[in-house]
Design a protein around this motif. Structure first.
Motif, PDB file in Angstrom:
ATOM      1  N   VAL A   1       0.930  -0.647  -0.156  1.00 32.47           N
ATOM      2  CA  VAL A   1       0.337  -0.005   0.382  1.00 32.47           C
ATOM      3  C   VAL A   1       0.598   1.113  -0.031  1.00 32.47           C
ATOM      4  N   ALA A   2       2.054   1.320  -0.087  1.00 34.22           N
ATOM      5  CA  ALA A   2       3.041   2.466   0.746  1.00 34.22           C
ATOM      6  C   ALA A   2       3.715   2.543  -0.787  1.00 34.22           C
ATOM      7  N   ASP A   3       3.517   1.503  -2.095  1.00 33.54           N
ATOM      8  CA  ASP A   3       4.262   1.249  -2.820  1.00 33.54           C
ATOM      9  C   ASP A   3       4.334   3.333  -3.572  1.00 33.54           C
ATOM     10  N   VAL A   4       4.891   3.140  -4.524  1.00 39.81           N
ATOM     11  CA  VAL A   4       4.866   4.830  -5.530  1.00 39.81           C
ATOM     12  C   VAL A   4       5.399   4.222  -6.712  1.00 39.81           C
ATOM     13  N   PRO A   5       4.297   5.213  -7.743  1.00 41.80           N
ATOM     14  CA  PRO A   5       3.688   6.413  -7.601  1.00 41.80           C
ATOM     15  C   PRO A   5       1.704   6.006  -6.723  1.00 41.80           C
ATOM     16  N   LYS A   6       2.065   4.355  -7.175  1.00 44.11           N
ATOM     17  CA  LYS A   6       0.636   3.569  -7.136  1.00 44.11           C
ATOM     18  C   LYS A   6       0.990   2.626  -6.744  1.00 44.11           C
ATOM     19  N   SER A   7      -0.415   2.052  -5.715  1.00 37.18           N
ATOM     20  CA  SER A   7      -0.126   0.969  -5.108  1.00 37.18           C
ATOM     21  C   SER A   7       0.108  -0.052  -5.587  1.00 37.18           C
ATOM     22  N   THR A   8       0.454  -1.127  -5.110  1.00 35.90           N
ATOM     23  CA  THR A   8       0.989  -2.519  -6.129  1.00 35.90           C
ATOM     24  C   THR A   8       0.322  -3.977  -5.602  1.00 35.90           C
ATOM     25  N   VAL A   9      -0.201  -4.841  -6.118  1.00 33.94           N
ATOM     26  CA  VAL A   9       0.133  -6.051  -5.601  1.00 33.94           C
ATOM     27  C   VAL A   9       0.868  -7.193  -6.498  1.00 33.94           C
ATOM     28  N   LEU A  10       1.732  -7.747  -5.625  1.00 27.69           N
ATOM     29  CA  LEU A  10       2.694  -8.323  -6.388  1.00 27.69           C
ATOM     30  C   LEU A  10       2.233 -10.635  -6.087  1.00 27.69           C
ATOM     31  N   ARG A  11       1.971 -11.151  -7.084  1.00 25.60           N
ATOM     32  CA  ARG A  11       1.524 -12.193  -7.086  1.00 25.60           C
ATOM     33  C   ARG A  11       3.342 -13.023  -6.845  1.00 25.60           C
ATOM     34  N   PHE A  12       2.827 -14.306  -5.801  1.00 24.00           N
ATOM     35  CA  PHE A  12       3.742 -15.335  -6.393  1.00 24.00           C
ATOM     36  C   PHE A  12       3.531 -16.620  -6.618  1.00 24.00           C
ATOM     37  N   ARG A  13       3.809 -17.382  -7.521  1.00 27.80           N
ATOM     38  CA  ARG A  13       3.485 -18.492  -7.445  1.00 27.80           C
ATOM     39  C   ARG A  13       4.205 -19.948  -7.254  1.00 27.80           C
ATOM     40  N   GLN A  14       3.548 -20.469  -6.812  1.00 31.52           N
ATOM     41  CA  GLN A  14       3.549 -22.252  -5.926  1.00 31.52           C
ATOM     42  C   GLN A  14       4.584 -22.661  -6.362  1.00 31.52           C
ATOM     43  N   ASN A  15       5.538 -23.337  -6.250  1.00 35.41           N
ATOM     44  CA  ASN A  15       5.797 -23.997  -7.231  1.00 35.41           C
ATOM     45  C   ASN A  15       6.574 -25.898  -6.415  1.00 35.41           C
ATOM     46  N   PHE A  16       5.968 -26.945  -6.570  1.00 30.29           N
ATOM     47  CA  PHE A  16       6.285 -27.241  -5.528  1.00 30.29           C
ATOM     48  C   PHE A  16       7.312 -29.146  -6.167  1.00 30.29           C
ATOM     49  N   SER A  17       7.565 -28.288  -7.681  1.00 31.30           N
ATOM     50  CA  SER A  17       8.085 -30.310  -8.334  1.00 31.30           C
ATOM     51  C   SER A  17       8.971 -30.236  -7.879  1.00 31.30           C
ATOM     52  N   SER A  18      10.274 -29.305  -6.742  1.00 30.24           N
ATOM     53  CA  SER A  18      11.286 -30.186  -6.486  1.00 30.24           C
ATOM     54  C   SER A  18      10.827 -30.299  -4.827  1.00 30.24           C
TER      55      SER A  18
END
Length: 254
Positions: free
Chosen positions: A237-254
């Motif tokens: 919510v504090a990202d500038v100039p705009k708020s951001t949503v990051l997506r992390f993908r699960q990887n259970f192959s290893s």
């Protein structure tokens, strides 16, 4: 009629407006708990004081929705509340099941560990993860899990649990407060041995640490999980100039 997901609800915790509100998937407003613009800590009727986060369980036309709310993002409530929302006969009934005392200092995020039925709270200013019994709100104390908080480590901001493909995980977002882009990360913790019987003595293991580049992003504030894919979302919510949503993908192959 016309709503493709008639049983779906979107719940919004509005900490500056001191309310929790549900909407249909098409944007129709349903229930609102708390008095808009009025901070408080009453339980009948239920009032909020800078509500920070909530974990919502179930709910349909036949069964009540259970909401666990961490109440106190910079306000004076500094508690956790459990309430139920029942629907029937065209009316909605909100009942407070329990509320803790004002024993936290900015309980910034809350989640439910389904197997143990224990609540995990990110107590930001006390720099700790706290465990509570979901049945009656008993505060069990601090659960360490090998994480360090405070100077040089950041403090906990967001928590979410995820049971996925046989794994039992807790994600903890942490960073400095005030936010200076330091020590910002998401810790991935194995919570498969967390139990109501052992409580804060339950063993746990940090499986992975996701660091967030301070040159690109402001740091993780609150978290969300996709129970169908295992993906994790972090709101910055504090990202500038705009708020951001990051997506992390699960990887259970290893």
């Amino acid at each position: 009629p016309g709503d493709p997901l008639p049983n779906a609800r979107v719940w919004i915790e509005d900490f500056t407006n001191h309310t929790v509100t549900s909407y249909s998937s098409s944007g129709e407003k349903y229930e609102q708990v708390g008095t808009p613009g009025v901070a408080g800590n009453g339980t009948d009727p239920l009032q909020f004081g800078n509500i920070a986060d909530a974990y919502v369980v179930g709910g349909s036309a036949a069964t009540p929705t259970i909401v666990y709310a961490s109440d106190g993002d910079g306000g004076n409530a500094n508690r956790v509340v459990k309430f139920r929302v029942s629907r029937g006969g065209g009316a909605t009934k909100v009942e407070t099941e329990w509320a803790t005392g004002h024993v936290f200092d900015n309980p910034h995020s809350i989640t439910l560990h389904e197997k143990s039925q224990l609540l995990i709270v990110a107590d930001r200013e006390q720099q700790a993860l706290k465990l509570l019994q979901s049945s009656d709100g008993t505060v069990l104390g601090t659960w360490n899990c090998g994480l360090k908080f405070g100077d040089g480590y950041g403090v906990p901001f967001g928590v979410r649990t995820l049971a996925f493909l046989g794994r039992d995980l807790l994600f903890v977002a942490s960073m400095d407060n005030p936010q200076d882009h330091k020590y910002q990360k998401i810790s991935v913790i194995d919570t498969s041995k967390l139990s109501a019987e052992q409580g804060t003595a339950s063993p746990c293991t940090v499986m992975q640490t996701l660091t967030i580049d301070p040159q690109e992003y402001s740091g993780p504030h609150l978290l969300g999980v996709d129970k169908a894919t295992g993906d994790v979302y972090a709101a910055l919510v504090a990202d500038v100039p705009k708020s951001t949503v990051l997506r992390f993908r699960q990887n259970f192959s290893s």
